[in-house]
Design a protein around this motif. Structure first.
Motif, short mmCIF file in Angstrom:
data_model
loop_
_atom_site.label_atom_id
_atom_site.label_comp_id
_atom_site.label_asym_id
_atom_site.label_seq_id
_atom_site.Cartn_x
_atom_site.Cartn_y
_atom_site.Cartn_z
N HIS A 242 0.59 -1.34 -0.05
CA HIS A 242 -0.07 -0.28 0.37
C HIS A 242 0.88 1.14 -0.11
N ALA A 243 2.14 1.09 1.05
CA ALA A 243 2.89 2.00 0.26
C ALA A 243 3.62 2.60 -0.40
N ILE A 244 3.85 0.76 -1.60
CA ILE A 244 4.25 1.25 -2.82
C ILE A 244 3.52 2.29 -3.95
N ALA A 245 2.02 1.99 -3.29
CA ALA A 245 1.10 2.19 -4.49
C ALA A 245 0.84 3.77 -4.77
N ARG A 246 1.57 4.67 -2.80
CA ARG A 246 1.29 5.87 -2.64
C ARG A 246 2.58 7.16 -3.56
N TYR A 247 3.57 5.48 -3.50
CA TYR A 247 4.61 6.55 -4.16
C TYR A 247 5.11 5.76 -6.15
N PRO A 248 3.82 7.20 -6.47
CA PRO A 248 4.71 7.09 -8.37
C PRO A 248 5.25 6.70 -9.17
N ILE A 249 6.71 7.40 -8.16
CA ILE A 249 8.74 7.14 -9.02
C ILE A 249 8.21 5.63 -8.61
N LEU A 250 8.44 5.22 -7.50
CA LEU A 250 8.61 3.92 -6.83
C LEU A 250 8.15 2.32 -7.42
N ASN A 251 6.59 3.16 -6.91
CA ASN A 251 5.35 2.60 -8.17
C ASN A 251 5.72 1.88 -9.31
N SER A 252 6.22 3.00 -10.03
CA SER A 252 7.01 2.69 -11.40
C SER A 252 7.92 2.00 -11.54
#
Length: 256
Positions: A242-252
């Motif tokens: 869920h934390a990754i989903a809140r950080y667009p760069i990390l998610n990408s």
């Protein structure tokens, strides 16, 4: 672009077994002619990434800026490290997050209380995926077709006497991991490492990374890790997802 690719291949050719190399050794490891390797090494020296002592080349501290750029732009310290610290504070030992790159797992976050001399799970470490708990979870997250291609091409290294090197046995292990939803390994990567890993999934359910906890073989067993740590490990993986989903760069970065 070809010159860039050659330069990156040279930088990646340095490892603990090859901390410094002659020109001919670099050329041989990267598959370049000595002339091409020399041109790339001169450029890397000029940029400050490579140094030379007599006839041997080595990496210079500036190379660390490449890894730190990823670490801080991806917000690893904010998103991943707190969860790992909590796991280590709770259980001791060590905890890591890794992603799949071809047939290898790359450690992108790590916290440890361990000081023993053994295979290092430091940030940026790269190991054959099939020899690690993180890697087996990531391989279990592949599609059937992707897993078939991996099994058809993998050549497992016998890192210890217990490392699984038979591709078909390895396939059965990975399918068992897929069924169970977690992986355990004992002395596969190095003697003294017993580990438990779970997948980190995106909001669509795809496995994009893996989280593990590990301890010393003899002090912990796969059964004890599952009984004592699996619930907390899965909860931490959910928090990270869920934390990754809140950080667009990390998610990408992780989600691709």
């Amino acid at each position: 672009m070809e010159a860039l690719a050659k330069g990156l291949a040279i930088l990646e050719s340095f490892d603990p077994s090859h901390p410094d190399m002659t020109l001919s050794e670099v050329a041989r490891r990267v598959g370049l002619s000595p002339a091409a390797a020399r041109r790339s090494l001169i450029t890397l020296q000029t940029l400050g990434y490579v140094g030379q002592r007599q006839k041997r080349f080595h990496l210079r501290p500036k190379i660390m800026t490449l890894g730190s750029a990823f670490y801080f732009t991806a917000r690893i310290d904010e998103v991943l490290q707190p969860n790992l610290r909590e796991l280590v504070e709770r259980f001791g030992d060590a905890s890591s997050v890794g992603t799949l790159d071809g047939g290898d797992v790359i450690y992108i976050a790590h916290v440890s209380l361990q000081r023993a001399r053994r295979a290092a799970a430091v940030v940026g470490a790269r190991y054959q995926a099939c020899a690690t708990s993180l890697g087996r979870v990531l391989l279990a997250g592949l599609s059937d077709a992707e897993l078939d291609r991996y099994i058809a091409t993998v050549q497992p290294e016998p890192l210890t006497s217990k490392t699984i090197t038979d591709p078909q046995v390895l396939r059965r292990e990975i399918l068992a991991v897929r069924e169970a939803g977690y992986a355990t390994t004992v002395d596969q990567l190095d003697y003294g490492i017993t580990a438990l890993a779970v997948p980190i999934r995106d909001l669509q359910g795809r496995t994009i990374a893996a989280l593990n906890t590990s301890g010393y073989t003899g002090k912990v067993t796969p059964d004890s890790l599952v009984a004592e740590r699996l619930p907390e490990l899965r909860e931490a993986a959910s928090h990270i997802s869920h934390a990754i989903a809140r950080y667009p760069i990390l998610n990408s970065i992780i989600g691709t």
